[in-house]
Structure formats: C-alpha cells, structure tokens
Design an enzyme around this catalytic site. Structure first.
Site, PDB file in Angstrom:
ATOM      1  N   LYS A 127       1.200  -1.562   0.036  1.00 21.09           N
ATOM      2  CA  LYS A 127      -0.396  -0.134   0.026  1.00 21.09           C
ATOM      3  C   LYS A 127       0.841   1.426  -0.108  1.00 21.09           C
ATOM      4  O   LYS A 127       1.816   1.320   0.592  1.00 21.09           O
ATOM      5  CB  LYS A 127      -0.868  -0.083   1.647  1.00 21.09           C
TER       6      LYS A 127
HETATM    7  P1  NAD Z   1     -13.099   7.967  -2.452  1.00 23.62           P
HETATM    8  O1  NAD Z   1     -11.853   8.791  -2.654  1.00 23.62           O
HETATM    9  O2  NAD Z   1     -13.692   7.722  -3.731  1.00 23.62           O
HETATM   10  O3  NAD Z   1     -14.056   7.957  -1.549  1.00 23.62           O
HETATM   11  C1  NAD Z   1     -13.924   7.769  -0.226  1.00 23.62           C
HETATM   12  C2  NAD Z   1     -15.325   8.750   0.882  1.00 23.62           C
HETATM   13  O4  NAD Z   1     -15.494   8.505   1.745  1.00 23.62           O
HETATM   14  C3  NAD Z   1     -15.942   9.391   0.429  1.00 23.62           C
HETATM   15  O5  NAD Z   1     -17.011   9.686  -0.418  1.00 23.62           O
HETATM   16  C4  NAD Z   1     -15.548  10.797   1.587  1.00 23.62           C
HETATM   17  O6  NAD Z   1     -16.350  12.083   1.174  1.00 23.62           O
HETATM   18  C5  NAD Z   1     -15.998  10.206   2.289  1.00 23.62           C
HETATM   19  N1  NAD Z   1     -14.663  10.449   3.442  1.00 23.62           N
HETATM   20  C6  NAD Z   1     -13.753  10.949   3.914  1.00 23.62           C
HETATM   21  N2  NAD Z   1     -13.939  10.992   5.135  1.00 23.62           N
HETATM   22  C7  NAD Z   1     -15.294  11.123   5.360  1.00 23.62           C
HETATM   23  C8  NAD Z   1     -15.379  11.522   6.357  1.00 23.62           C
HETATM   24  N3  NAD Z   1     -14.378  11.269   8.010  1.00 23.62           N
HETATM   25  N4  NAD Z   1     -16.406  10.698   7.667  1.00 23.62           N
HETATM   26  C9  NAD Z   1     -17.447  10.107   6.593  1.00 23.62           C
HETATM   27  N5  NAD Z   1     -16.815   9.883   5.260  1.00 23.62           N
HETATM   28  C10 NAD Z   1     -15.744  10.808   4.934  1.00 23.62           C
HETATM   29  O7  NAD Z   1     -12.359   6.366  -1.619  1.00 23.62           O
HETATM   30  P2  NAD Z   1     -12.741   4.675  -2.301  1.00 23.62           P
HETATM   31  O8  NAD Z   1     -11.962   4.706  -3.190  1.00 23.62           O
HETATM   32  O9  NAD Z   1     -14.246   4.937  -2.844  1.00 23.62           O
HETATM   33  O10 NAD Z   1     -12.509   4.139  -0.555  1.00 23.62           O
HETATM   34  C11 NAD Z   1     -13.068   4.864   0.230  1.00 23.62           C
HETATM   35  C12 NAD Z   1     -12.531   3.064   1.497  1.00 23.62           C
HETATM   36  O11 NAD Z   1     -13.062   1.884   0.640  1.00 23.62           O
HETATM   37  C13 NAD Z   1     -11.166   3.517   2.067  1.00 23.62           C
HETATM   38  O12 NAD Z   1     -11.341   2.529   3.248  1.00 23.62           O
HETATM   39  C14 NAD Z   1     -10.435   2.359   0.712  1.00 23.62           C
HETATM   40  O13 NAD Z   1      -9.375   1.918   1.049  1.00 23.62           O
HETATM   41  C15 NAD Z   1     -11.178   1.566   0.301  1.00 23.62           C
HETATM   42  N6  NAD Z   1     -11.558   0.133  -0.832  1.00 23.62           N
HETATM   43  C16 NAD Z   1     -10.851   1.086  -1.551  1.00 23.62           C
HETATM   44  C17 NAD Z   1     -11.161   0.397  -3.114  1.00 23.62           C
HETATM   45  C18 NAD Z   1     -11.024   0.956  -4.350  1.00 23.62           C
HETATM   46  O14 NAD Z   1     -11.078   0.155  -5.305  1.00 23.62           O
HETATM   47  N7  NAD Z   1     -11.186   1.691  -4.693  1.00 23.62           N
HETATM   48  C19 NAD Z   1     -11.091  -1.391  -2.855  1.00 23.62           C
HETATM   49  C20 NAD Z   1     -10.986  -1.683  -1.470  1.00 23.62           C
HETATM   50  C21 NAD Z   1     -11.040  -0.699  -0.710  1.00 23.62           C
END
Ligand code: NAD
Length: 424
Positions: free
Chosen positions: A114
């Site tokens: 990561k």
């Molecule tokens: P993203 O940047 O597209 O979205 C993140 C979201 O979280 C946004 O809507 C943001 O406003 C919200 N957020 C941030 N801080 C916040 C808070 N304090 N309270 C409430 N909401 C808050 O990111 P993503 O890719 O959707 O990732 C979200 C989660 O999923 C993370 O934990 C990431 O590690 C995990 N994840 C992502 C992927 C991927 O393929 N993108 C894969 C596996 C896991």
C-alpha cells in the site's frame, strides 16, 4: 496485542493495532503454521520518501510519501495509493497488511502492499497534483514494477492519477509498462468493470450474506458511509436489486430519506458538487445520528476506525458490509458479534477491486482484453467461491467471518512462507 517494531506505537484501536489483534485472534487456528505467524506482524519493506514539488505560486512544498510492501511470499505486491491529510506510516502498514490477507483470501497470486501521501489533494491545483504524483512515483520507482509491486487507486486517487503514475514509471524505464499500475483509464490498458469492481464485490458478498440470514434485498434499507468510488457503486447495485438507500454520509455531510434516495439525482449531485451535502431529495442529519439510522444493511465505505464500541452498540442493521478497510475496531467487532449483527469483513467484502485489478494486470500482459460481462461473471464467481470457503471455515470452528477469512488467507500465506524457506 504485541508490536515488536520500534518505529510504530499502535493503540488497540489504531489501524496497525486493530490488524495485530486480528492476527492474534487467528493464531489458534493456524496449527503448525502458527510458528510463522510473527512474519505477519512485520512488514517486509517500508519506504518513506520526501516528495518536494513546486507550487503554482513558485514556492516549494514538501509532502511525506510511503510505500509499504507487507508480504511478497505469494507474488508481487498489490495495493492502492491514498492521498489524505491524515495518512501515516502506521496506517499504510495496516492497509498493506490487509492487502496481504485480502489477496490470499481470494487466492490471487499477489502479496500485499500500500502507498500514500500525507496531503490534502483538494488544496492542490490539477498541475500541482500531477507534479506531486509524478515525483512520488519516481521516488518509489525503486521498488514498484509490473513484477514487483503494482499500485492502484484508493481514497482520493483515480484513473487519471494511475495514468500519470504509469507514464512516469514508463518514462523512467524507457518503455511503456501498462502493467505497473491497475485502475488505469481504458485507453491505457485499463479493464472494463474496474471502476465499479470494489462496489460490485461488496454487493456480491452482501447478496450472499443476505441470503444466508434470510434478508430480502428487495425493499432492504441501506445506509452508506462514504459516497465515493466504493460506497457509490455499491449503493447503485443495491438500489438496482430493489434496496432503498435511506442514509448517506460523506466528508461534506449526512443525509436521510426514509423512502430511499433517487440515485439518478444523487449520483450526479455528488459528481458535480463533490459530496452529498445540499442534495434536495433528502433531510439533513447530524453526523452522529447516522449510526442510529433504522436500516437493514450498513455499508461503511469511508475510512478506518469508524465503527467504535459505542456506535456498534447503537447500530440497527442486521448486516454490516465493510466496503472500507479497517472500519471496525476490535471491541466493536465483539459488540456486533454479541448483538448477532453479521459482519462481512473488509478482507473479503471489498476484495472485488483487487480481483479485477488482477484481471487488468493479466490482460495487460497478454494484450488481450475481456468484455465487461466476462469480467463481472468471473468476479462474481471468485467472490462467491471465496466466501463459501470462508463460511465453511467459520462454521467448522464457530468463529466470526473475519477470523475465518484470516484463517483461510493466513494458511495460504504461511504455507508459501514455509515452502519457500528462509533465505539464505
Ligand atoms: P473515495 O475517495 O472515492 O471516497 C471516499 C469517501 O469517503 C468519500 O465519499 C469521502 O467524502 C468519504 N469520507 C472521507 N472522510 C470521511 C469522514 N470523516 N466521514 C465520512 N465520510 C468520509 O475512496 P474509495 O476508493 O471509495 O475508498 C473508500 C474506502 O474503500 C477506503 O477505506 C478504501 O481503502 C476502501 N477500498 C477502496 C478500494 C478501491 O478500489 N477504490 C478497494 C478496496 C477498499
């Protein structure tokens, strides 16, 4: 929880502390392989880089960047890159370790890695963002590569950032290396279905779990924290299956509508304004009230440590689908278990993204691309099969799905460790 490392100081609820306690919980189920368990508590390689860039106003800013390769026993490192002001080495270590477990849980030939930069990307212009991404890629260029470690998008990173990373790596090595990152735009060797793959995986595991507990998705009330890539895509699929998305929270606010939002309006609103705040088709809620919402399914899809013990005591859902990595602290996990609320843990629930990243990597190597239907069918099968094996393990030992996922995954990781032997 025991942390033998001198350079991090985890607390029980911090991401690395949470991960260590998850490892401690699986050790009794590892049999003879338990003698290798210490390897899971130590990242193989940890790189901290300085990322200096010239800002548009002519001054220089320095950002702290990381790339952690937690375990490479089963193949090249795999894991996203996060841009967030709260990123720390400890957080990236935990995220890399969860990638090790996740890739093994779905039996992909990858290890776990990561990366991240401690930055608020919303404060940068697009040109500054590009310069920072390119400098970061050059700095970690020593340890990434299509056969070494393959980054992907995570919080606040996307296809455009992957395109800059791919281009920078390719410029430095002298040939176009599409396989160095996944989550790229389609024209640059990206895969059909990748953008929504994590949300799709959340939906597939949620669908299977709902069937097991007799919860009908048609009419099910769903609350989603984090309305970005993962939360937004998962919400769309649950809505298509007849679910009602009754609450959504992101960094801009919390909204509620007992009849369910019209996603045809909400998704464009989030795209254009950057968040759920100000959406006309809903009431505004205080952020803490989100955890009290009457719902059947709760999808944390934002950041770590969101489900605390206190919130776990108040959650009304029957099913928690961990779209985010590490959203539940260990005591909250126990509380949800006691309250008979089923948790599909991050290490299987959100594995759809890395699974389609694997498809992307394979397609890049073979220069032969699959249709979106083919991707989605293969993804569905991998997730369903992996979840079934995990569920059988949970039933056999009478353990949670989280410990069962760790048991299945850690067995694969530690067998690889044992068979490779210790070098020299
Ligand atoms: P993203 O940047 O597209 O979205 C993140 C979201 O979280 C946004 O809507 C943001 O406003 C919200 N957020 C941030 N801080 C916040 C808070 N304090 N309270 C409430 N909401 C808050 O990111 P993503 O890719 O959707 O990732 C979200 C989660 O999923 C993370 O934990 C990431 O590690 C995990 N994840 C992502 C992927 C991927 O393929 N993108 C894969 C596996 C896991």
């Amino acid at each position: 929880m025991s942390s033998p490392l001198s350079f991090v100081h985890p607390t029980p609820d911090s991401p690395w502390g949470t991960y260590l306690s998850q490892v401690d919980r699986v050790v009794p189920y590892l049999g003879n392989l338990a003698r290798w368990a210490e390897t899971l508590k130590r990242p193989k390689r940890t790189l901290i880089v300085d990322v200096p860039i010239e800002l548009d106003n002519g001054t220089v800013a320095h950002f702290e960047g990381y790339r952690v390769q937690h375990n490479l026993s089963r193949g090249p490192g795999k894991g996203g890159v996060r841009y967030h002001p709260d990123v720390t080495l400890e957080e990236v270590m935990a995220l890399s370790a969860w990638m090790t477990v996740k890739t093994a849980a779905v039996n992909l030939p990858f290890g776990g890695a990561k990366g991240g930069i401690r930055v608020d990307p919303k404060q940068l212009s697009i040109k500054e963002l590009e310069r920072m991404t390119r400098r970061y890629t050059s700095e970690i260029g020593l340890i990434i590569g299509p056969q070494k470690d393959i980054p992907a998008p995570d919080v606040n990173t996307n296809g455009q950032i992957m395109a800059w990373m791919m281009d920078t790596y390719s410029m430095n090595t002298g040939s176009t290396a599409t396989g160095v990152v996944t989550g790229k735009p389609l024209h640059l060797g990206g895969s059909a279905g990748r953008i929504k793959a994590t949300g799709r995986g959340v939906f597939v595991t949620g669908r299977e779990a709902a069937r097991r507990i007799g919860l009908d998705l048609n009419g099910a009330r769903v609350a989603v924290q984090g309305f970005g890539n993962v939360g937004g895509s998962a919400a769309e699929l649950f809505a298509q299956a007849g679910g009602k998305i009754v609450a959504a929270q992101d960094h801009t606010g919390t909204i509620y509508n007992a009849n369910g939002f019209d996603l045809g309006d909400l998704i464009p609103h989030v795209t254009h304004t950057g968040g759920v705040a100000g959406f006309k088709g809903a009431d505004v809620m205080n952020s803490e009230e989100f955890w009290d919402v009457d719902c059947d399914i709760l999808i944390p899809a934002a950041l770590e440590g969101q489900i605390t013990e206190d919130r776990a005591r108040r959650i009304k859902a029957r099913l928690v689908l961990e779209g985010a990595n590490g959203p539940t602290v260990p005591k909250a996990d126990d509380m949800l278990f006691e309250r008979n609320i089923l948790v599909v843990p991050d290490v299987i629930c959100n594995a759809g993204g890395v699974t389609v990243s694997y498809f992307e990597w394979v397609q890049d190597f073979s220069s032969f691309f699959w249709s979106e239907d083919e991707i989605n069918v293969r993804l569905d099968k991998i997730m369903v099969d992996a979840l079934k094996k995990i569920w059988d393990t949970a039933d056999r030992h009478k353990i949670t799905l989280r410990t069962a996922t760790f048991a299945v995954a850690c067995e694969r990781i530690l067998i690889a460790r044992e068979e490779r032997g210790l070098y020299p």
